[in-house]
Design an enzyme around this catalytic site. Structure first.
Site, PDB file in Angstrom:
ATOM      1  N   HIS A  98       0.831  -1.206   0.000  1.00 46.93           N
ATOM      2  CA  HIS A  98       0.000   0.000   0.000  1.00 46.93           C
ATOM      3  C   HIS A  98       0.866   1.258   0.000  1.00 46.93           C
ATOM      4  CE1 HIS A  98      -2.875   2.888   2.193  1.00 46.93           C
ATOM      5  NE2 HIS A  98      -3.167   2.891   0.904  1.00 46.93           N
ATOM      6  N   HIS A 140      -1.707   1.024   7.984  1.00 45.94           N
ATOM      7  CA  HIS A 140      -3.163   1.060   7.831  1.00 45.94           C
ATOM      8  C   HIS A 140      -3.752  -0.337   7.954  1.00 45.94           C
ATOM      9  CE1 HIS A 140      -1.220   4.243   5.351  1.00 45.94           C
ATOM     10  NE2 HIS A 140      -1.956   4.987   6.144  1.00 45.94           N
TER      11      HIS A 140
HETATM   12 FE1  FES Z   1       0.312  -0.793   4.790  1.00 46.98          FE
HETATM   13 FE2  FES Z   1      -1.117   1.337   4.267  1.00 46.98          FE
HETATM   14  S1  FES Z   1       1.028   1.164   4.298  1.00 46.98           S
HETATM   15  S2  FES Z   1      -1.824  -0.619   4.771  1.00 46.98           S
END
Ligand code: FES
Length: 174
Positions: A104, A123
């Protein structure tokens, strides 16, 4: 015939003439022998380094070992899961390795021994290490980058490639 009718008649002839031409053209295309299909261009190839990560004797079941691949700036984890998994190598088919950078936004993730997942503190995305890095929850738009491994006759575990793009890179090999 009035002038207006002459124009309409000329237009009708023009339209019919073009229609006949179009039909003839379509028939000619349909009757033409098919050109030999061209092979699709090869995808961009990356030459991965072959890197020893550890020896099979160094691993203990469900104890993550820090590694880096394909270079020192790409942290990963080497795991002996203790149960045979798809893509696992070694005599028990249970050795796998992954990038620990979350797809992500690149937070470094931590391994949970209870459910064998990699977990993101950013997150909260979660990836299943027993299922090829499948995302089981979260925001990422791809599964976790898994390293392609081989074990040689001495038990050395060699990394030879990566199956997904490592976070933050345009190419896995810089
Ligand atoms: Fe891992 Fe956003 S950086 S869920």
């Amino acid at each position: 015939m009035s002038g207006c009718n002459k124009v309409a008649e000329a237009g009708r002839r023009f339209f019919l003439g073009r229609g006949a031409l179009a039909a003839a053209g379509a028939a000619a295309v349909a009757a033409a022998p098919a050109a030999p299909a061209k092979a699709a261009p090869a995808l961009a190839q990356v030459t991965y380094p072959r890197t020893k990560l550890a020896n099979i004797r160094d691993l203990k079941p469900n104890e993550p070992q820090e590694i880096a691949y394909p270079d020192a700036d790409s942290p990963g984890v080497l795991l002996k899961l203790g149960t045979r998994v798809e893509g696992g190598v070694g005599p028990d088919g249970d050795v796998v390795a992954y990038s620990i950078l979350c797809p992500h936004k690149g937070y470094p993730m931590f391994y949970r021994t209870d459910d064998r997942t990699l977990n993101c503190p950013g997150h909260y995305s979660r990836f299943d290490c027993e299922k090829g890095g499948l995302q089981v929850w979260g925001h990422a738009t791809q599964n976790l980058a898994q390293y392609r491994l081989k074990v040689d006759a001495n038990g050395d575990i060699q990394a030879e490639g990566v199956d997904e793009l490592i976070y933050g890179r345009h190419s896995n090999v810089l």
